[in-house]
Design an enzyme around this catalytic site. Structure first.
Site, PDB file in Angstrom:
ATOM      1  N   CYS A   1       2.744   6.941  10.627  1.00 26.95           N
ATOM      2  CA  CYS A   1       2.587   7.492   9.272  1.00 26.95           C
ATOM      3  C   CYS A   1       3.763   8.382   8.871  1.00 26.95           C
ATOM      4  O   CYS A   1       3.647   9.229   7.982  1.00 26.95           O
ATOM      5  CB  CYS A   1       1.268   8.245   9.138  1.00 26.95           C
ATOM      6  SG  CYS A   1      -0.157   7.256   9.620  1.00 26.95           S
TER       7      CYS A   1
ATOM      8  N   SER B   1      -6.219   6.229   9.990  1.00 23.68           N
ATOM      9  CA  SER B   1      -5.139   6.251   8.995  1.00 23.68           C
ATOM     10  C   SER B   1      -5.618   5.624   7.692  1.00 23.68           C
ATOM     11  O   SER B   1      -6.492   4.750   7.700  1.00 23.68           O
ATOM     12  CB  SER B   1      -3.928   5.476   9.524  1.00 23.68           C
ATOM     13  OG  SER B   1      -3.485   6.019  10.754  1.00 23.68           O
ATOM     14  N   LEU B   2      -5.022   6.069   6.583  1.00 24.08           N
ATOM     15  CA  LEU B   2      -5.406   5.578   5.256  1.00 24.08           C
ATOM     16  C   LEU B   2      -4.186   5.048   4.515  1.00 24.08           C
ATOM     17  O   LEU B   2      -3.079   5.567   4.678  1.00 24.08           O
ATOM     18  CB  LEU B   2      -6.004   6.713   4.411  1.00 24.08           C
ATOM     19  CG  LEU B   2      -7.499   6.993   4.494  1.00 24.08           C
ATOM     20  CD1 LEU B   2      -7.879   7.431   5.886  1.00 24.08           C
ATOM     21  CD2 LEU B   2      -7.874   8.078   3.490  1.00 24.08           C
TER      22      LEU B   2
ATOM     23  N   GLY C   1      -7.162   0.190   2.520  1.00 19.01           N
ATOM     24  CA  GLY C   1      -8.261   1.069   2.924  1.00 19.01           C
ATOM     25  C   GLY C   1      -7.935   1.930   4.119  1.00 19.01           C
ATOM     26  O   GLY C   1      -6.967   2.684   4.096  1.00 19.01           O
TER      27      GLY C   1
ATOM     28  N   TYR D   1       0.301   0.995  12.853  1.00 21.23           N
ATOM     29  CA  TYR D   1       0.059  -0.136  13.751  1.00 21.23           C
ATOM     30  C   TYR D   1      -1.373  -0.610  13.604  1.00 21.23           C
ATOM     31  O   TYR D   1      -2.296   0.198  13.459  1.00 21.23           O
ATOM     32  CB  TYR D   1       0.306   0.281  15.211  1.00 21.23           C
ATOM     33  CG  TYR D   1      -0.133  -0.754  16.221  1.00 21.23           C
ATOM     34  CD1 TYR D   1       0.579  -1.934  16.398  1.00 21.23           C
ATOM     35  CD2 TYR D   1      -1.271  -0.551  16.997  1.00 21.23           C
ATOM     36  CE1 TYR D   1       0.165  -2.888  17.310  1.00 21.23           C
ATOM     37  CE2 TYR D   1      -1.688  -1.501  17.928  1.00 21.23           C
ATOM     38  CZ  TYR D   1      -0.958  -2.671  18.074  1.00 21.23           C
ATOM     39  OH  TYR D   1      -1.382  -3.622  18.979  1.00 21.23           O
ATOM     40  N   HIS D   2      -1.546  -1.925  13.630  1.00 25.27           N
ATOM     41  CA  HIS D   2      -2.880  -2.530  13.692  1.00 25.27           C
ATOM     42  C   HIS D   2      -2.961  -3.400  14.941  1.00 25.27           C
ATOM     43  O   HIS D   2      -1.982  -4.078  15.294  1.00 25.27           O
ATOM     44  CB  HIS D   2      -3.158  -3.407  12.468  1.00 25.27           C
ATOM     45  CG  HIS D   2      -3.162  -2.667  11.169  1.00 25.27           C
ATOM     46  ND1 HIS D   2      -4.022  -1.627  10.905  1.00 25.27           N
ATOM     47  CD2 HIS D   2      -2.409  -2.809  10.054  1.00 25.27           C
ATOM     48  CE1 HIS D   2      -3.808  -1.166   9.689  1.00 25.27           C
ATOM     49  NE2 HIS D   2      -2.831  -1.860   9.147  1.00 25.27           N
TER      50      HIS D   2
ATOM     51  N   ARG E   1       0.843  -1.194   0.000  1.00 27.80           N
ATOM     52  CA  ARG E   1       0.000   0.000   0.000  1.00 27.80           C
ATOM     53  C   ARG E   1       0.875   1.239   0.000  1.00 27.80           C
ATOM     54  O   ARG E   1       2.087   1.182   0.215  1.00 27.80           O
ATOM     55  CB  ARG E   1      -0.906   0.012   1.242  1.00 27.80           C
ATOM     56  CG  ARG E   1      -0.139   0.017   2.541  1.00 27.80           C
ATOM     57  CD  ARG E   1      -0.972   0.447   3.740  1.00 27.80           C
ATOM     58  NE  ARG E   1      -0.247   0.282   4.991  1.00 27.80           N
ATOM     59  CZ  ARG E   1       0.700   1.108   5.433  1.00 27.80           C
ATOM     60  NH1 ARG E   1       1.041   2.164   4.733  1.00 27.80           N
ATOM     61  NH2 ARG E   1       1.315   0.891   6.583  1.00 27.80           N
TER      62      ARG E   1
ATOM     63  N   ALA F   1      -8.003   2.500   8.681  1.00 25.14           N
ATOM     64  CA  ALA F   1      -7.992   1.923  10.029  1.00 25.14           C
ATOM     65  C   ALA F   1      -8.454   2.995  11.005  1.00 25.14           C
ATOM     66  O   ALA F   1      -7.823   4.053  11.113  1.00 25.14           O
ATOM     67  CB  ALA F   1      -6.601   1.432  10.389  1.00 25.14           C
TER      68      ALA F   1
END
Length: 214
Positions: free
Chosen positions: A168, A137-138, A150, A76-77, A70, A152
């Site tokens: 980011c 965030s994108l 996509g 972070y997820h 991406r 988050a």
């Protein structure tokens, strides 16, 4: 003209598995396939975008780091963060990438407003912000005229792993979740609200959310 949108609730799901499914879907889809949105959470990990710089990984420690395809830098997820993967045929919808970014940002802003949280996008830094703190965030990729990856949205999560990176690519950027501004929010409700907003701004009727891949 395909005029349906499929929304899938995938629960908590492995990042690599989902990434492979996204790539396969985008590679194999044809003009007759409906657009899809996948709503999910990931176990804890950092993802580094194509332009990601190593210097923004400060101290990942025991949290895995995955290089992905991406746009954008490192993020972070983790559990309590709502991820929406948006797989739409841009040409069929008659929109460009910048239009899709605006749809994602405005969908989040509308969801937050519906939960009594005032938020805004920034022209020079994609995402959604509340009092200069980032709450969503994108990161997108386009292949064969179709989008994947996509957004988050931080709903109710442990934000401390963000301290291990420059989120980011921005040193000192503070992250926020919805729970900090509205203690009544629940991820299950936000999931429905976000699906409805994304569908509406993409020009679809409010979708039915399906459980799983089928």
């Amino acid at each position: 003209m395909v005029n349906t949108l499929i929304c899938r609730d995938l629960g908590v799901i492995d990042y690599l598995e989902t990434w492979e499914q996204m790539k396969d879907f985008t590679q194999q889809r044809d003009k007759q396939d409906a657009d899809e949105i996948w709503l999910l959470e990931h176990p804890s990990l950092f993802t580094q975008g194509q332009a990601g710089k190593e210097e923004h990984l400060l101290a990942p420690g025991d949290i895995p780091v995955i290089q992905v395809d991406r746009g954008g830098q490192v993020t972070y997820h983790g559990p309590g963060q709502l991820v929406a993967y948006v797989m739409v045929d841009l040409k069929r919808l008659g929109i460009g990438v910048r239009d899709l970014v605006s749809v994602l940002e405005n969908s989040v802003v509308n969801v937050l407003q519906g939960n009594d949280i005032s938020a805004y996008p920034k022209a020079d830094a994609p995402g959604v912000y509340v009092d200069e703190q980032k709450i969503a965030s994108l990161g997108l990729r386009v292949r064969r005229g179709c989008s994947f990856h996509g957004l988050a949205l931080n709903v109710d999560m442990d934000l401390s792993p963000f301290d291990r990176i420059n989120p980011c690519g921005y040193q000192g950027l503070k992250m926020l979740d919805m729970k900090a501004r509205n203690h009544t929010v629940s991820l299950s409700n936000v999931k429905i609200q976000l699906a409805n907003q994304l569908a509406e701004l993409l020009g679809y009727e409010h979708p039915t959310i399906q459980q799983g891949w089928k």
